[in-house]
Design a protein around this motif. Sequence first.
Motif, mmCIF file in Angstrom:
data_model
loop_
_atom_site.group_PDB
_atom_site.id
_atom_site.type_symbol
_atom_site.label_atom_id
_atom_site.label_comp_id
_atom_site.label_asym_id
_atom_site.label_seq_id
_atom_site.Cartn_x
_atom_site.Cartn_y
_atom_site.Cartn_z
ATOM 1 N N GLU A 4 -41.614 42.677 97.093
ATOM 2 C CA GLU A 4 -41.347 43.669 96.068
ATOM 3 C C GLU A 4 -42.620 44.293 95.508
ATOM 4 N N ASP A 5 -43.760 43.866 95.982
ATOM 5 C CA ASP A 5 -45.032 44.487 95.592
ATOM 6 C C ASP A 5 -45.952 44.436 96.815
ATOM 7 N N PHE A 6 -45.571 45.196 97.839
ATOM 8 C CA PHE A 6 -46.217 45.128 99.149
ATOM 9 C C PHE A 6 -47.546 45.862 99.123
ATOM 10 N N THR A 7 -48.575 45.223 99.682
ATOM 11 C CA THR A 7 -49.870 45.861 99.869
ATOM 12 C C THR A 7 -50.313 45.648 101.310
ATOM 13 N N HIS A 8 -50.930 46.678 101.880
ATOM 14 C CA HIS A 8 -51.393 46.582 103.264
ATOM 15 C C HIS A 8 -52.228 47.821 103.550
ATOM 16 N N PRO A 9 -53.206 47.733 104.447
ATOM 17 C CA PRO A 9 -54.040 48.911 104.715
ATOM 18 C C PRO A 9 -53.331 50.085 105.362
ATOM 19 N N ILE A 10 -52.084 49.935 105.838
ATOM 20 C CA ILE A 10 -51.379 51.079 106.413
ATOM 21 C C ILE A 10 -50.825 52.020 105.348
ATOM 22 N N LEU A 11 -50.734 51.592 104.089
ATOM 23 C CA LEU A 11 -49.999 52.368 103.096
ATOM 24 C C LEU A 11 -50.595 53.747 102.814
ATOM 25 N N PRO A 12 -51.907 53.911 102.675
ATOM 26 C CA PRO A 12 -52.413 55.277 102.456
ATOM 27 C C PRO A 12 -52.050 56.236 103.587
ATOM 28 N N ILE A 28 -46.513 39.953 114.308
ATOM 29 C CA ILE A 28 -47.445 38.865 114.600
ATOM 30 C C ILE A 28 -48.880 39.313 114.366
ATOM 31 N N ARG A 29 -49.242 40.459 114.912
ATOM 32 C CA ARG A 29 -50.641 40.892 114.925
ATOM 33 C C ARG A 29 -51.038 41.717 113.715
ATOM 34 N N GLY A 30 -50.063 42.246 112.974
ATOM 35 C CA GLY A 30 -50.374 43.110 111.839
ATOM 36 C C GLY A 30 -50.522 42.397 110.514
ATOM 37 N N ASN A 31 -50.211 41.078 110.481
ATOM 38 C CA ASN A 31 -50.351 40.293 109.249
ATOM 39 C C ASN A 31 -49.620 40.954 108.079
ATOM 40 N N LEU A 32 -48.338 41.282 108.328
ATOM 41 C CA LEU A 32 -47.519 41.983 107.349
ATOM 42 C C LEU A 32 -46.889 41.050 106.329
ATOM 43 N N LEU A 51 -53.048 31.316 120.610
ATOM 44 C CA LEU A 51 -51.913 31.392 119.697
ATOM 45 C C LEU A 51 -52.389 31.664 118.280
ATOM 46 N N LYS A 52 -51.688 32.547 117.589
ATOM 47 C CA LYS A 52 -52.051 32.862 116.213
ATOM 48 C C LYS A 52 -51.865 31.647 115.323
ATOM 49 N N VAL A 53 -52.883 31.361 114.525
ATOM 50 C CA VAL A 53 -52.835 30.250 113.587
ATOM 51 C C VAL A 53 -52.668 30.766 112.159
ATOM 52 N N ASP A 54 -53.396 31.819 111.808
ATOM 53 C CA ASP A 54 -53.284 32.395 110.472
ATOM 54 C C ASP A 54 -53.753 33.843 110.514
ATOM 55 N N GLY A 55 -53.328 34.617 109.535
ATOM 56 C CA GLY A 55 -53.752 36.001 109.442
ATOM 57 C C GLY A 55 -53.576 36.523 108.037
ATOM 58 N N VAL A 56 -54.468 37.400 107.618
ATOM 59 C CA VAL A 56 -54.422 37.978 106.275
ATOM 60 C C VAL A 56 -54.660 39.482 106.386
ATOM 61 N N ALA A 57 -54.295 40.199 105.324
ATOM 62 C CA ALA A 57 -54.576 41.624 105.205
ATOM 63 C C ALA A 57 -55.151 41.873 103.819
ATOM 64 N N TYR A 58 -55.994 42.890 103.713
ATOM 65 C CA TYR A 58 -56.578 43.236 102.421
ATOM 66 C C TYR A 58 -56.706 44.761 102.352
ATOM 67 N N THR A 59 -56.793 45.293 101.132
ATOM 68 C CA THR A 59 -56.847 46.749 100.951
ATOM 69 C C THR A 59 -58.121 47.220 100.285
#
Length: 336
Positions: free
Chosen positions: A59-67, A91-95, A318-326
Amino acid sequence: MPLKSYGVLAGRVRDHRREGGTDSPHYQIQVEAAGTMFRVAVNVLSSQAPAELLYTASEDFTHPILPGLAALPDGFNPLDSTPGGLALDFIRGNLFDRTSLRTLPSDKPGPDNDLADKLDHYVQRAEADSTARLYAFGERWGPEPTTPDKVFGFLPGNGVHDIHMNQGNSRQFTRDDGVWQDGGLLLAFADRWVAIFLAFQNQMWHTHDSTGHTLVGVPPAGPAGHPAPGEPDRQIRIIAALVNPLGPAPEAETITLLNTTAEPVDLTGWSLIDRASHRANLTGPVLPPGDAARIPVPAPVALGNSGGTITLVNADGLKVDGVAYTTAPEGRTLTF
């Protein structure tokens, strides 16, 4: 083969319809985009067992794709199924956090207890808000100039479907497998973004980086909230990153990793991947159980100052962890 016409529809929600009592019910959304009507058909039940879908929402989504999304014109916008752009890949977009996925019945008596109720909560709010925009990721069909839409009756028939994970499929649906072509619903309100992601329980989480097919030899497990024994998810966590160090380029970027397991883990042969899919191998260290280590980010991986993703994969790929930042204020360490 991958989806044939992948992209994102941007527009205003005009109507919605709940379906029940069919073999493959959908939640239907009518969207107006630059004067053209579209129908967004959202699966709420699978034709394969187990039938209930997996659902997660932010309900408060942040991700570098938004702009980039906010800058799109209304209408259907084709997207390249490649990293670094606006395409979705669960998997790869860390959504979202894989463990946040939960099963929900498609339609059940009572309030706020099924998938249609959850979708109603957000879609009806967008329908009532003239400033809200819906972004529906999936595969387009139409336009069909002589065929009225079967749900809302507008002409020409026109729409978007496959609003769900589109990789790691089974049986005849493996034909739709691909990477960077997952579906989803994002809603932009004046004060926040809302994101809704869906997957089928028989879809596998670890998939091939080129084909999107399920990786052979991975313990059988879908994208449900509890990875199967043997899967490496979240054993090592990315807990911090210095993305924008003080001083001129080239900057000494670092990440901090935490071993959550009860055993030491040798990171030799593990890899980091950035948003542009640049990959670099690690040469250690050995992390004792419960310990954290701050390690340099090796080239060619680069952490963009205006937003990005960081993915950690093990020696088996295999993916172990992933994060996204803006954002990345200069000299400040981001925590995740």
